[in-house]
Design a protein around this motif. Structure first.
Motif, short mmCIF file in Angstrom:
data_model
loop_
_atom_site.label_atom_id
_atom_site.label_comp_id
_atom_site.label_asym_id
_atom_site.label_seq_id
_atom_site.Cartn_x
_atom_site.Cartn_y
_atom_site.Cartn_z
N LEU A 39 25.83 11.82 30.72
CA LEU A 39 25.63 13.12 30.07
C LEU A 39 25.22 14.18 31.09
O LEU A 39 25.69 15.33 31.03
N TRP A 40 24.37 13.82 32.05
CA TRP A 40 23.96 14.78 33.07
C TRP A 40 25.14 15.13 33.97
O TRP A 40 25.31 16.29 34.36
N LEU A 41 25.95 14.15 34.31
CA LEU A 41 27.15 14.42 35.12
C LEU A 41 28.12 15.33 34.38
O LEU A 41 28.70 16.25 34.95
N LEU A 42 28.30 15.05 33.11
CA LEU A 42 29.18 15.87 32.29
C LEU A 42 28.65 17.31 32.17
O LEU A 42 29.40 18.27 32.28
N ALA A 43 27.35 17.44 31.98
CA ALA A 43 26.74 18.77 31.89
C ALA A 43 26.87 19.51 33.22
O ALA A 43 27.16 20.71 33.26
N GLY A 44 26.65 18.80 34.32
CA GLY A 44 26.80 19.41 35.65
C GLY A 44 28.23 19.84 35.92
O GLY A 44 28.47 20.93 36.47
N ALA A 45 29.19 19.03 35.51
CA ALA A 45 30.60 19.39 35.68
C ALA A 45 30.94 20.62 34.84
O ALA A 45 31.68 21.51 35.27
N ALA A 46 30.39 20.68 33.62
CA ALA A 46 30.65 21.83 32.75
C ALA A 46 30.07 23.10 33.36
O ALA A 46 30.69 24.17 33.32
N VAL A 47 28.87 23.00 33.93
CA VAL A 47 28.25 24.17 34.58
C VAL A 47 29.09 24.59 35.78
O VAL A 47 29.32 25.79 36.01
N ALA A 48 29.56 23.63 36.57
CA ALA A 48 30.38 23.95 37.74
C ALA A 48 31.68 24.64 37.33
O ALA A 48 32.11 25.62 37.95
N VAL A 49 32.31 24.14 36.28
CA VAL A 49 33.55 24.77 35.78
C VAL A 49 33.25 26.17 35.27
O VAL A 49 34.02 27.11 35.50
N ALA A 50 32.14 26.34 34.58
CA ALA A 50 31.78 27.67 34.07
C ALA A 50 31.52 28.65 35.21
O ALA A 50 31.95 29.81 35.16
N VAL A 51 30.83 28.20 36.26
CA VAL A 51 30.57 29.07 37.40
C VAL A 51 31.88 29.43 38.10
O VAL A 51 32.10 30.59 38.47
N ALA A 52 32.78 28.45 38.25
CA ALA A 52 34.07 28.72 38.88
C ALA A 52 34.88 29.73 38.05
O ALA A 52 35.52 30.64 38.61
N ALA A 53 34.84 29.58 36.74
CA ALA A 53 35.56 30.52 35.87
C ALA A 53 34.96 31.92 35.95
O ALA A 53 35.70 32.92 35.96
N LEU A 54 33.65 31.99 36.04
CA LEU A 54 32.98 33.29 36.16
C LEU A 54 33.35 33.97 37.47
O LEU A 54 33.64 35.18 37.50
N VAL A 55 33.36 33.21 38.55
CA VAL A 55 33.73 33.77 39.86
C VAL A 55 35.17 34.27 39.83
O VAL A 55 35.47 35.37 40.30
N LYS A 56 36.07 33.48 39.24
CA LYS A 56 37.47 33.89 39.17
C LYS A 56 37.64 35.13 38.29
O LYS A 56 38.40 36.04 38.63
N ALA A 57 36.91 35.19 37.19
CA ALA A 57 37.00 36.34 36.31
C ALA A 57 36.50 37.60 37.00
O ALA A 57 37.11 38.68 36.87
N ARG A 58 35.42 37.50 37.75
CA ARG A 58 34.92 38.67 38.48
C ARG A 58 35.91 39.11 39.54
O ARG A 58 36.13 40.31 39.75
N ARG A 59 36.53 38.16 40.23
CA ARG A 59 37.51 38.48 41.25
C ARG A 59 38.73 39.18 40.63
O ARG A 59 39.23 40.17 41.15
N LEU A 60 39.18 38.66 39.49
CA LEU A 60 40.32 39.28 38.81
C LEU A 60 39.96 40.67 38.28
O LEU A 60 40.81 41.57 38.28
N ALA A 61 38.74 40.85 37.84
CA ALA A 61 38.32 42.17 37.35
C ALA A 61 38.33 43.19 38.48
O ALA A 61 38.78 44.33 38.30
N ARG A 62 37.85 42.77 39.67
CA ARG A 62 37.89 43.68 40.82
C ARG A 62 39.33 44.00 41.21
O ARG A 62 39.65 45.14 41.54
N ARG A 63 40.20 42.99 41.16
CA ARG A 63 41.61 43.22 41.50
C ARG A 63 42.26 44.16 40.49
O ARG A 63 43.03 45.06 40.87
N LEU A 64 41.98 43.97 39.23
CA LEU A 64 42.51 44.86 38.20
C LEU A 64 42.03 46.28 38.40
O LEU A 64 42.79 47.24 38.24
N GLU A 65 40.77 46.43 38.76
CA GLU A 65 40.22 47.77 39.02
C GLU A 65 40.95 48.44 40.19
O GLU A 65 41.30 49.61 40.12
#
Length: 86
Positions: free
Chosen positions: A4-30
């Motif tokens: 469960l801890w590994l799964l939660a850690g993987a989910a947090v890592a995926v969420a952080v990666a998605a957030l980073v990509k979303a911010r990068r795409l927002a800057r590119r769109l701007e």
């Protein structure tokens, strides 16, 4: 429990990666949006400059010709007023 801890850690890592990509795409769109509006402004400026230098362009000469052959919009209210007065 460890799974469960590994799964939660993987989910947090995926969420952080998605957030980073979303911010990068927002800057590119701007940047792309800003470039688009700059190009539109420059295009208008260049068109105005060309029209000042050569007001009788072939592009501007074809526009009135196409408008002359087109049917003009006539509002129905003006037709009703004419028929009532006759």
């Amino acid at each position: 429990m460890t799974l469960l801890w590994l799964l939660a850690g993987a989910a947090v890592a995926v969420a952080v990666a998605a957030l980073v990509k979303a911010r990068r795409l927002a800057r590119r769109l701007e940047r792309l949006t800003e470039s688009y509006w700059e190009l539109r402004y420059e295009h208008g400026q260049l068109r105005a400059r060309v029209n000042r230098l050569d007001p009788e362009q072939p592009g501007t000469a074809t526009e009135p010709a196409s408008q002359a052959g087109a049917t003009a919009f006539v509002p129905l209210s003006s037709l009703k007023q004419r028929s009532e007065t006759n």
